[in-house]
Structures are given as structure tokens and as C-alpha cells.
Design a protein around this motif. Structure first.
Motif, mmCIF file in Angstrom:
data_model
loop_
_atom_site.group_PDB
_atom_site.id
_atom_site.type_symbol
_atom_site.label_atom_id
_atom_site.label_comp_id
_atom_site.label_asym_id
_atom_site.label_seq_id
_atom_site.Cartn_x
_atom_site.Cartn_y
_atom_site.Cartn_z
ATOM 1 N N LYS A 25 32.940 50.659 17.440
ATOM 2 C CA LYS A 25 33.998 51.267 17.876
ATOM 3 C C LYS A 25 34.513 50.939 18.960
ATOM 4 C CE LYS A 25 33.624 56.446 18.208
ATOM 5 N NZ LYS A 25 33.094 57.317 17.617
ATOM 6 N N LYS A 26 33.687 50.328 19.661
ATOM 7 C CA LYS A 26 34.090 49.590 20.913
ATOM 8 C C LYS A 26 34.774 48.301 21.233
ATOM 9 C CE LYS A 26 32.077 52.777 23.969
ATOM 10 N NZ LYS A 26 30.512 52.561 24.752
ATOM 11 N N ASP A 27 34.908 48.157 19.283
ATOM 12 C CA ASP A 27 34.896 46.622 19.016
ATOM 13 C C ASP A 27 34.179 46.019 19.971
ATOM 14 O OD1 ASP A 27 36.964 46.931 17.700
ATOM 15 O OD2 ASP A 27 38.313 47.199 19.664
ATOM 16 N N THR A 28 32.853 45.159 19.669
ATOM 17 C CA THR A 28 31.734 45.514 20.525
ATOM 18 C C THR A 28 30.833 44.563 18.754
ATOM 19 O OG1 THR A 28 31.490 46.375 22.008
ATOM 20 C CG2 THR A 28 29.566 44.882 21.884
ATOM 21 N N ASP A 29 30.626 43.011 19.265
ATOM 22 C CA ASP A 29 29.305 42.433 17.904
ATOM 23 C C ASP A 29 28.417 43.151 18.180
ATOM 24 O OD1 ASP A 29 29.031 41.084 15.821
ATOM 25 O OD2 ASP A 29 29.103 39.368 16.789
ATOM 26 N N LEU A 30 27.292 42.990 18.025
ATOM 27 C CA LEU A 30 26.086 43.088 17.730
ATOM 28 C C LEU A 30 25.620 41.476 18.103
ATOM 29 C CD1 LEU A 30 23.007 43.815 18.199
ATOM 30 C CD2 LEU A 30 23.004 44.455 15.897
ATOM 31 N N GLN A 31 25.976 40.779 17.157
ATOM 32 C CA GLN A 31 25.401 39.659 17.190
ATOM 33 C C GLN A 31 25.477 39.131 18.424
ATOM 34 O OE1 GLN A 31 23.061 37.447 15.009
ATOM 35 N NE2 GLN A 31 23.628 35.912 16.385
ATOM 36 N N THR A 32 26.916 39.030 19.084
ATOM 37 C CA THR A 32 27.412 38.109 20.383
ATOM 38 C C THR A 32 26.396 38.979 21.554
ATOM 39 O OG1 THR A 32 29.807 37.940 19.409
ATOM 40 C CG2 THR A 32 28.955 37.590 21.979
ATOM 41 N N GLU A 33 26.512 40.348 21.801
ATOM 42 C CA GLU A 33 25.728 40.911 22.785
ATOM 43 C C GLU A 33 24.091 40.404 22.922
ATOM 44 O OE1 GLU A 33 26.349 43.384 24.906
ATOM 45 O OE2 GLU A 33 29.133 42.930 24.526
ATOM 46 N N LEU A 34 23.517 40.123 21.762
ATOM 47 C CA LEU A 34 22.631 39.217 21.576
ATOM 48 C C LEU A 34 22.319 38.305 21.987
ATOM 49 C CD1 LEU A 34 20.779 40.928 17.845
ATOM 50 C CD2 LEU A 34 20.033 41.862 20.461
ATOM 51 N N GLU A 35 22.940 37.225 21.579
ATOM 52 C CA GLU A 35 23.744 36.228 21.715
ATOM 53 C C GLU A 35 23.513 35.905 23.725
ATOM 54 O OE1 GLU A 35 26.376 34.544 19.359
ATOM 55 O OE2 GLU A 35 25.116 33.626 17.810
ATOM 56 N N ASP A 36 24.589 36.476 24.191
ATOM 57 C CA ASP A 36 24.418 37.211 25.634
ATOM 58 C C ASP A 36 23.409 37.062 26.081
ATOM 59 O OD1 ASP A 36 27.299 36.304 24.416
ATOM 60 O OD2 ASP A 36 28.238 38.214 25.375
ATOM 61 N N THR A 37 22.113 38.610 25.791
ATOM 62 C CA THR A 37 21.410 37.959 26.266
ATOM 63 C C THR A 37 20.518 37.522 25.856
ATOM 64 O OG1 THR A 37 21.723 41.031 25.874
ATOM 65 C CG2 THR A 37 19.616 40.771 25.972
ATOM 66 N N VAL A 38 20.340 36.852 25.744
ATOM 67 C CA VAL A 38 18.925 35.521 24.751
ATOM 68 C C VAL A 38 19.449 34.994 25.702
ATOM 69 C CG1 VAL A 38 17.945 33.552 23.508
ATOM 70 C CG2 VAL A 38 18.387 36.328 22.728
ATOM 71 N N GLN A 39 20.903 34.459 26.269
ATOM 72 C CA GLN A 39 20.785 33.502 27.679
ATOM 73 C C GLN A 39 20.741 33.854 28.384
ATOM 74 O OE1 GLN A 39 22.794 30.292 26.631
ATOM 75 N NE2 GLN A 39 22.890 29.686 29.400
ATOM 76 N N LYS A 40 21.719 34.870 28.747
ATOM 77 C CA LYS A 40 20.780 35.297 29.922
ATOM 78 C C LYS A 40 19.117 35.653 30.538
ATOM 79 C CE LYS A 40 24.561 38.392 30.527
ATOM 80 N NZ LYS A 40 25.857 39.757 30.067
ATOM 81 N N LEU A 41 18.013 36.058 29.639
ATOM 82 C CA LEU A 41 16.961 35.371 29.884
ATOM 83 C C LEU A 41 16.727 34.174 29.405
ATOM 84 C CD1 LEU A 41 16.247 38.212 26.255
ATOM 85 C CD2 LEU A 41 15.224 38.327 29.451
ATOM 86 N N TYR A 42 17.071 33.659 29.263
ATOM 87 C CA TYR A 42 17.581 31.756 29.479
ATOM 88 C C TYR A 42 16.876 31.762 30.586
ATOM 89 C CZ TYR A 42 17.980 26.971 28.753
ATOM 90 O OH TYR A 42 17.342 25.238 28.684
ATOM 91 N N GLU A 43 18.392 31.672 31.120
ATOM 92 C CA GLU A 43 19.128 31.251 32.316
ATOM 93 C C GLU A 43 17.868 32.654 33.608
ATOM 94 O OE1 GLU A 43 22.593 32.725 32.654
ATOM 95 O OE2 GLU A 43 23.195 31.118 31.264
ATOM 96 N N LYS A 44 17.457 33.476 33.539
ATOM 97 C CA LYS A 44 16.022 33.685 34.605
ATOM 98 C C LYS A 44 14.982 33.155 34.847
ATOM 99 C CE LYS A 44 14.496 38.140 34.910
ATOM 100 N NZ LYS A 44 14.158 39.876 34.821
ATOM 101 N N HIS A 45 14.702 32.352 33.152
ATOM 102 C CA HIS A 45 13.339 32.225 33.077
ATOM 103 C C HIS A 45 12.803 31.004 33.473
ATOM 104 C CE1 HIS A 45 11.446 36.352 33.020
ATOM 105 N NE2 HIS A 45 12.715 37.054 31.919
ATOM 106 N N VAL A 46 13.876 30.298 32.917
ATOM 107 C CA VAL A 46 13.373 28.451 32.348
ATOM 108 C C VAL A 46 14.161 27.842 33.891
ATOM 109 C CG1 VAL A 46 14.479 26.984 31.449
ATOM 110 C CG2 VAL A 46 13.590 28.521 30.027
ATOM 111 N N PRO A 47 13.529 27.615 34.608
ATOM 112 C CA PRO A 47 13.575 26.696 35.864
ATOM 113 C C PRO A 47 15.443 26.356 35.777
ATOM 114 C CG PRO A 47 11.494 26.890 35.757
ATOM 115 C CD PRO A 47 11.878 27.263 34.626
ATOM 116 N N GLN A 48 15.928 25.850 36.820
ATOM 117 C CA GLN A 48 17.159 25.335 36.639
ATOM 118 C C GLN A 48 16.960 23.879 36.630
ATOM 119 O OE1 GLN A 48 20.415 26.525 37.494
ATOM 120 N NE2 GLN A 48 21.328 24.210 37.626
#
Length: 83
Positions: A25-48
Motif C-alpha cells: 500500500k505504501k509502494d515499499t518492497d520487502l526485499q529492498t527493505e531487508l537489503e537496506d537493513t542488512v547493509q546498515k548492520l554490516y556498516e554498524k558491526h564491521v570495522p571501517q
């Protein structure tokens, strides 16, 4: 090209149906949202420094693939003799 890994997540099916319904209903894709979340977790936990190393390695691999010589394709024996 970077190899992709597949993640498997268990979630109650009724909740999943409700989630995908309301996301659609909000034109949002679950796959895209999950990929974005995993990317944020990667950036949060993997050292620069580790992320920079991986990014550099992947860019060098991509550049090496682009520089490979292209071999001519054999045309299967076309004969140019005059008769």
C-alpha cells in the motif's frame, strides 16, 4: 562481480501477509527493505578498515575482469574461394 549470499529468516506467516500487504500500500518492497537493513548492520558491526579492504578488493576484481582480452569468435569455416 560479488557473489551473493542467501539469508533465511523465519517469521509467522500471518504477520508476513500483513507486512507485505501494508508495505504494498505504501509502494515499499520487502526485499529492498531487508537489503537496506542488512547493509546498515554490516556498516554498524564491521570495522571501517575491514570494509575499506573489502571494497578495495572487490573494485580490483571488477577492474581485472574488465581488462581481460576478448577473444575473436570463430565463424565456423566460411569459405571465400571464387568458383
Amino acid at each position: 562481480m560479488m557473489k551473493k549470499a542467501t539469508l533465511t529468516v523465519s517469521f509467522e506467516s500471518e504477520k508476513m501477509d500483513a507486512l507485505t500487504y501494508h508495505m504494498a500500500k505504501k509502494d515499499t518492497d520487502l526485499q529492498t527493505e531487508l537489503e537496506d537493513t542488512v547493509q546498515k548492520l554490516y556498516e554498524k558491526h564491521v570495522p571501517q578498515a575491514t570494509r575499506e579492504y573489502i571494497d578495495d578488493k572487490l573494485s580490483r576484481e571488477s577492474a581485472a575482469k574488465l581488462k581481460r582480452p576478448v577473444r575473436p569468435v570463430a565463424t565456423g569455416g566460411s569459405d571465400n574461394r571464387l568458383t
